[in-house]
Design a protein around this motif. Structure first.
Motif, PDB file in Angstrom:
ATOM      1  N   SER A  60      25.880  20.341   6.591  1.00  0.00           N
ATOM      2  CA  SER A  60      25.228  19.751   4.813  1.00  0.00           C
ATOM      3  C   SER A  60      25.527  18.669   4.413  1.00  0.00           C
ATOM      4  CB  SER A  60      24.224  20.819   4.018  1.00  0.00           C
ATOM      5  OG  SER A  60      23.137  20.186   3.311  1.00  0.00           O
ATOM      6  N   VAL A  61      25.585  17.406   3.877  1.00  0.00           N
ATOM      7  CA  VAL A  61      25.788  16.505   3.342  1.00  0.00           C
ATOM      8  C   VAL A  61      24.738  15.937   2.060  1.00  0.00           C
ATOM      9  CG1 VAL A  61      27.678  16.001   4.355  1.00  0.00           C
ATOM     10  CG2 VAL A  61      25.034  14.487   4.929  1.00  0.00           C
ATOM     11  N   GLY A  62      25.074  16.468   1.120  1.00  0.00           N
ATOM     12  CA  GLY A  62      24.405  15.710  -0.236  1.00  0.00           C
ATOM     13  C   GLY A  62      25.436  14.691  -1.843  1.00  0.00           C
ATOM     14  N   GLY A  63      24.257  14.836  -2.653  1.00  0.00           N
ATOM     15  CA  GLY A  63      25.211  14.590  -3.948  1.00  0.00           C
ATOM     16  C   GLY A  63      25.415  16.564  -4.713  1.00  0.00           C
ATOM     17  N   MET A  64      25.870  16.627  -5.712  1.00  0.00           N
ATOM     18  CA  MET A  64      26.047  17.751  -6.244  1.00  0.00           C
ATOM     19  C   MET A  64      25.861  17.341  -8.055  1.00  0.00           C
ATOM     20  SD  MET A  64      28.585  21.594  -6.021  1.00  0.00           S
ATOM     21  CE  MET A  64      28.901  22.412  -7.290  1.00  0.00           C
ATOM     22  N   GLY A  65      25.497  18.236  -9.038  1.00  0.00           N
ATOM     23  CA  GLY A  65      25.783  17.612 -10.786  1.00  0.00           C
ATOM     24  C   GLY A  65      24.761  17.874 -10.889  1.00  0.00           C
ATOM     25  N   SER A  66      24.783  17.296 -12.311  1.00  0.00           N
ATOM     26  CA  SER A  66      23.142  17.107 -13.325  1.00  0.00           C
ATOM     27  C   SER A  66      22.389  15.846 -12.996  1.00  0.00           C
ATOM     28  CB  SER A  66      23.943  17.878 -14.465  1.00  0.00           C
ATOM     29  OG  SER A  66      23.173  16.459 -15.026  1.00  0.00           O
ATOM     30  N   PRO A  67      21.130  15.929 -12.495  1.00  0.00           N
ATOM     31  CA  PRO A  67      20.584  14.608 -12.910  1.00  0.00           C
ATOM     32  C   PRO A  67      20.789  13.273 -13.596  1.00  0.00           C
ATOM     33  CG  PRO A  67      19.147  16.042 -11.969  1.00  0.00           C
ATOM     34  CD  PRO A  67      21.071  16.892 -12.263  1.00  0.00           C
ATOM     35  N   THR A  68      20.599  14.506 -14.568  1.00  0.00           N
ATOM     36  CA  THR A  68      21.259  13.986 -15.862  1.00  0.00           C
ATOM     37  C   THR A  68      22.108  12.622 -15.999  1.00  0.00           C
ATOM     38  OG1 THR A  68      20.226  14.535 -17.222  1.00  0.00           O
ATOM     39  CG2 THR A  68      21.287  13.493 -18.653  1.00  0.00           C
ATOM     40  N   VAL A  69      23.573  12.638 -15.405  1.00  0.00           N
ATOM     41  CA  VAL A  69      24.840  12.113 -15.029  1.00  0.00           C
ATOM     42  C   VAL A  69      24.655  11.019 -14.424  1.00  0.00           C
ATOM     43  CG1 VAL A  69      27.366  12.318 -14.823  1.00  0.00           C
ATOM     44  CG2 VAL A  69      26.094  13.830 -16.308  1.00  0.00           C
ATOM     45  N   SER A  70      23.615  11.428 -13.249  1.00  0.00           N
ATOM     46  CA  SER A  70      24.247  10.527 -12.068  1.00  0.00           C
ATOM     47  C   SER A  70      23.565   9.437 -12.457  1.00  0.00           C
ATOM     48  CB  SER A  70      24.281  12.012 -10.268  1.00  0.00           C
ATOM     49  OG  SER A  70      22.038  11.681 -10.480  1.00  0.00           O
ATOM     50  N   ILE A  71      22.113   9.604 -13.181  1.00  0.00           N
ATOM     51  CA  ILE A  71      21.465   8.220 -13.043  1.00  0.00           C
ATOM     52  C   ILE A  71      22.717   7.326 -14.530  1.00  0.00           C
ATOM     53  CG2 ILE A  71      19.788   7.375 -14.934  1.00  0.00           C
ATOM     54  CD1 ILE A  71      17.794   8.905 -13.574  1.00  0.00           C
ATOM     55  N   GLU A  72      23.316   8.250 -15.486  1.00  0.00           N
ATOM     56  CA  GLU A  72      24.132   7.635 -16.150  1.00  0.00           C
ATOM     57  C   GLU A  72      25.248   6.622 -15.309  1.00  0.00           C
ATOM     58  OE1 GLU A  72      24.869  10.371 -18.829  1.00  0.00           O
ATOM     59  OE2 GLU A  72      22.883   9.801 -20.111  1.00  0.00           O
ATOM     60  N   THR A 186      29.270  14.498  -7.777  1.00  0.00           N
ATOM     61  CA  THR A 186      30.443  14.809  -6.285  1.00  0.00           C
ATOM     62  C   THR A 186      29.355  14.764  -5.661  1.00  0.00           C
ATOM     63  OG1 THR A 186      30.092  17.014  -6.377  1.00  0.00           O
ATOM     64  CG2 THR A 186      32.281  15.569  -7.602  1.00  0.00           C
ATOM     65  N   GLY A 187      30.256  13.750  -4.183  1.00  0.00           N
ATOM     66  CA  GLY A 187      29.603  14.347  -3.240  1.00  0.00           C
ATOM     67  C   GLY A 187      30.068  15.490  -2.205  1.00  0.00           C
ATOM     68  N   TYR A 188      29.299  16.152  -1.342  1.00  0.00           N
ATOM     69  CA  TYR A 188      29.626  16.995  -0.777  1.00  0.00           C
ATOM     70  C   TYR A 188      29.499  17.368   0.560  1.00  0.00           C
ATOM     71  CZ  TYR A 188      24.798  19.149  -0.806  1.00  0.00           C
ATOM     72  OH  TYR A 188      23.629  19.573  -0.204  1.00  0.00           O
ATOM     73  N   ALA A 189      29.835  17.891   1.272  1.00  0.00           N
ATOM     74  CA  ALA A 189      29.588  18.330   2.627  1.00  0.00           C
ATOM     75  C   ALA A 189      29.825  20.112   2.879  1.00  0.00           C
ATOM     76  CB  ALA A 189      30.562  18.022   3.140  1.00  0.00           C
ATOM     77  N   PHE A 190      28.814  20.982   3.111  1.00  0.00           N
ATOM     78  CA  PHE A 190      29.067  22.429   3.246  1.00  0.00           C
ATOM     79  C   PHE A 190      27.422  22.883   3.203  1.00  0.00           C
ATOM     80  CE2 PHE A 190      27.456  23.731  -0.535  1.00  0.00           C
ATOM     81  CZ  PHE A 190      28.214  22.608  -1.625  1.00  0.00           C
ATOM     82  N   PRO A 191      27.130  23.931   4.145  1.00  0.00           N
ATOM     83  CA  PRO A 191      27.599  24.738   4.949  1.00  0.00           C
ATOM     84  C   PRO A 191      27.853  23.745   6.451  1.00  0.00           C
ATOM     85  CG  PRO A 191      25.646  25.385   4.659  1.00  0.00           C
ATOM     86  CD  PRO A 191      25.298  24.232   4.052  1.00  0.00           C
ATOM     87  N   VAL A 192      28.661  24.260   6.976  1.00  0.00           N
ATOM     88  CA  VAL A 192      29.276  24.066   8.075  1.00  0.00           C
ATOM     89  C   VAL A 192      28.413  24.858   8.911  1.00  0.00           C
ATOM     90  CG1 VAL A 192      31.212  23.757  10.053  1.00  0.00           C
ATOM     91  CG2 VAL A 192      31.592  23.252   7.524  1.00  0.00           C
ATOM     92  N   MET A 193      27.620  24.594   9.974  1.00  0.00           N
ATOM     93  CA  MET A 193      26.822  25.551  11.327  1.00  0.00           C
ATOM     94  C   MET A 193      26.508  25.641  12.958  1.00  0.00           C
ATOM     95  SD  MET A 193      23.370  25.612   8.876  1.00  0.00           S
ATOM     96  CE  MET A 193      23.518  24.189   7.605  1.00  0.00           C
ATOM     97  N   THR A 194      25.997  26.132  13.534  1.00  0.00           N
ATOM     98  CA  THR A 194      26.657  25.130  14.729  1.00  0.00           C
ATOM     99  C   THR A 194      25.371  25.391  15.001  1.00  0.00           C
ATOM    100  OG1 THR A 194      25.567  27.666  15.420  1.00  0.00           O
ATOM    101  CG2 THR A 194      27.578  27.723  15.593  1.00  0.00           C
ATOM    102  N   GLY A 195      24.076  25.135  15.814  1.00  0.00           N
ATOM    103  CA  GLY A 195      23.512  24.427  15.755  1.00  0.00           C
ATOM    104  C   GLY A 195      21.997  25.780  16.300  1.00  0.00           C
ATOM    105  N   ALA A 196      22.709  26.632  16.967  1.00  0.00           N
ATOM    106  CA  ALA A 196      21.839  28.473  16.544  1.00  0.00           C
ATOM    107  C   ALA A 196      21.556  28.848  15.002  1.00  0.00           C
ATOM    108  CB  ALA A 196      22.392  28.714  17.577  1.00  0.00           C
ATOM    109  N   GLU A 197      22.289  28.567  14.484  1.00  0.00           N
ATOM    110  CA  GLU A 197      22.364  28.678  13.118  1.00  0.00           C
ATOM    111  C   GLU A 197      21.476  28.701  12.523  1.00  0.00           C
ATOM    112  OE1 GLU A 197      26.585  30.783  10.997  1.00  0.00           O
ATOM    113  OE2 GLU A 197      26.976  28.717  12.088  1.00  0.00           O
ATOM    114  N   LEU A 198      21.908  26.883  12.333  1.00  0.00           N
ATOM    115  CA  LEU A 198      20.785  25.725  11.471  1.00  0.00           C
ATOM    116  C   LEU A 198      19.284  26.219  12.613  1.00  0.00           C
ATOM    117  CD1 LEU A 198      18.764  22.847  12.552  1.00  0.00           C
ATOM    118  CD2 LEU A 198      20.413  23.751  10.198  1.00  0.00           C
ATOM    119  N   LYS A 199      18.943  26.377  13.446  1.00  0.00           N
ATOM    120  CA  LYS A 199      17.791  26.843  13.952  1.00  0.00           C
ATOM    121  C   LYS A 199      17.210  28.033  13.218  1.00  0.00           C
ATOM    122  CE  LYS A 199      18.703  25.435  18.415  1.00  0.00           C
ATOM    123  NZ  LYS A 199      19.008  25.342  19.613  1.00  0.00           N
TER     124      LYS A 199
END
Lengths: 376, 376
Positions: A60-72, A186-199
């Motif tokens: 999973s990837v995305g952004g972490m942090g307060s939305p107020t900050v990420s607009i500013e 920040t940008g994040y990458a986690f958690p790591v999982m197998t396809g089976a775990e994802l499903k």
């Protein structure tokens, strides 16, 4: 498998805004970045969870942090990619699929940017079915996917890798402490999982749901139909309240935008006041009399009264005319296990029982059965 | 190359206590752990920096956090080793040598524990020649060694790896934020450097110095000689003040033990009061009249008036009879570059000029030239 084009990005961004329940960050930054990459020739493929091989390596990837900050403080745009590459280096393996951590808000479109940058497909599903403020609130964590190894990266390319942390709450504390030091976003990458775990753990088909919500809104606007009715027809749920924003109390606490907003009712609700408490996302909607209209994890969505445009916590302001929608949470969030992590008590509302929207509206004709604060 | 035996561990722990200038953590925990490993058959080799090959892969290991916490919450003992292994995994290379980050306090003996656990030799030198509270105060950082990749680990085996951070101050902020979340005390492994970089940046022969200081103290005690004179004969420096501790103001702030202690003079100093400000380590010693007797980075060491046993900030208490020693800082800490990082202004004393001890005592006969607060 289907491909996302610019029109689909637009639809998904609108749907993700509704599902963001006031928080989750603005999906338009990712929508614009992904759109630019598409225009430059990149492709973004979406794959249904049932089509993911069991031995796939998903992150999973995305952004972490307060939305107020990420607009500013605009993200540079490749923080999640930098985090993903650091995690691949740490693992000594390459990922095969991306999955959104939360379909609500900016983390719906952030994986699209990484998909366009890497060519990796994005899975049609997510770990929240909405937006939530903390990592341990993903169904991945609730269902036992190990939270680490995990990586975050900041706009200067600084990388932090976390490993050997057994519980997502602890990772959340550590990662948020660093994110605050890194400037709040920040940008994040986690958690790591197998396809089976994802499903086993993901909430399926939520990108499609966002796409259909956005499509319904755009179609209604184009035909001057009722855009709010169009949202509810796709997403399910109820109109909880119509009103005008008369008060917004918003403060930045521990990396979160917390506060309350008050609405003066209009139309059928003209005699009522509604208060919505939020912590990035809207958590609880109650009338001045203490009647609880909806409770987290059910979705409490503010939309513009005319256009159904989602109104986020960060932009809500005095005078806006809005409708408050209540959309039932996916069943994965309503188990006892999940409610311990995403129910009202997890946000500090120890005196508010979770009563599902379907229960609140159990009057047969869909009418509201009012519940007083403290339970039915 | 020489081998550390139990007697050498005892000497080094005493010398490291003196060089800890009140802080740096208690070297006895590491001394006991290393001693136990020696008794179980491990060996600890010390190698002079001039004998380290240019292409060696060196890493500094030790403990991070408030000494007050690390007494209250005993380290498990292998946190630095866990951090070192995580860093090796991140790099894809194995280290060939260890080096203490600071010879003062617990980080003198912490590398000995890792040496006994891994068989890696410890370099006779360090990055401070004393103890300091923050990472960027190592000569490694001051002289341009890159601070990352770096790793920290907590007693539960949680690991955090930092990478791509160009300046040590930023690493310090991030690592301290996580250390506080981890309970206040972690093991660390960083910075990574080549043998050539080590030789260019380390303060050499400081483990030998600690060994000789401890040896002199033990010999003096055994022969009922003046143990304080024995310390000064080895380490250089002056007796600044003799007195009784009458006040200790100690508080935990941002992961540091900060405060002041006051001494009522005895003997020749009977008419004077001395105040010592500390932030883990003793930073500035001044009389009630505002005369500055010694300033960081010069070493301000409290020792028991009879035994010369070092008295740390964490154990100092009302009624102790102590002598305050002033020992000139190694020349590497007295350059303009270094003073910007470890001089009084770096600790918030913007109105105190650094005047070297040799200058303060420049009266020819070694007598003190009193300087008023604010400069000569």
């Amino acid at each position: 498998m289907w491909s996302v084009d610019d029109a689909a990005l637009e639809r998904i961004a609108i749907g993700a805004g509704v599902l963001g329940t006031g928080g989750g960050g603005n999906p338009y930054l990712g929508r614009l970045m992904a759109g630019r990459l598409l225009a430059e020739g990149a492709t973004i493929s979406i794959v249904a969870p049932e089509d993911v091989p069991d031995d796939a390596l998903v992150v999973s990837v995305g952004g972490m942090g307060s939305p107020t900050v990420s607009i500013e403080r605009l993200r540079r745009g490749d923080e999640p990619l930098v985090a993903l590459r650091a995690l691949e280096r740490h693992l000594g393996r390459r990922f095969t699929h991306l999955v959104p951590g939360e379909v609500g808000g900016s983390n719906s479109t952030a994986p699209m940017v990484v998909a366009a940058q890497t060519g990796l497909p994005v899975i049609d599903g997510d770990g929240m079915g909405r937006a939530f403020p903390e990592l341990q609130m993903e169904t991945f964590a609730i269902s036992g996917v190990r939270p680490t190894p995990a990586a975050i990266a900041d706009p200067r390319g600084h990388v932090v890798v976390f490993d050997n942390i057994a519980d997502a709450q602890t990772l959340e504390r550590y990662a948020r402490a660093v994110t605050i030091q890194m400037g709040g976003s920040t940008g994040y990458a986690f958690p790591v999982m197998t396809g089976a775990e994802l499903k086993r753990t993901a909430i399926p088909h939520t990108l499609s749901l966002a796409d259909r919500i956005g499509g319904a809104v755009l179609a209604a606007r184009a035909t001057h139909a009722d855009a709010i009715a169009a949202v509810l027809a796709v997403a399910g749920g109820h109109r909880l309240f119509a009103g005008k924003v008369v008060d917004v109390n918003r403060r930045l606490e521990g990396g979160f935008a917390r506060g309350e907003l008050r609405l003066q009712g209009t139309g059928d609700d003209a005699d009522s006041m509604l208060t919505i408490d939020f912590q990035n996302e809207n958590l609880i909607a109650r009338t001045a009399d203490g009647d609880v209209l909806a409770v987290v994890p059910d979705l409490i969505c503010l939309v513009d009264a005319e256009t159904a445009e989602p109104v986020t916590t960060e932009v809500v302001r005095y005078g806006l005319r809005v409708v408050v929608l209540g959309i039932p949470a996916p069943e994965q969030l309503r188990t006892a296990e999940a409610l311990a992590v995403v129910g009202p008590a997890a946000f500090g509302y120890v005196d508010v029982a979770y009563v599902p929207l379907s229960g609140l509206y159990g009057g047969g004709d869909g009418s509201l059965i009012r519940h007083r604060l403290g339970g039915p």
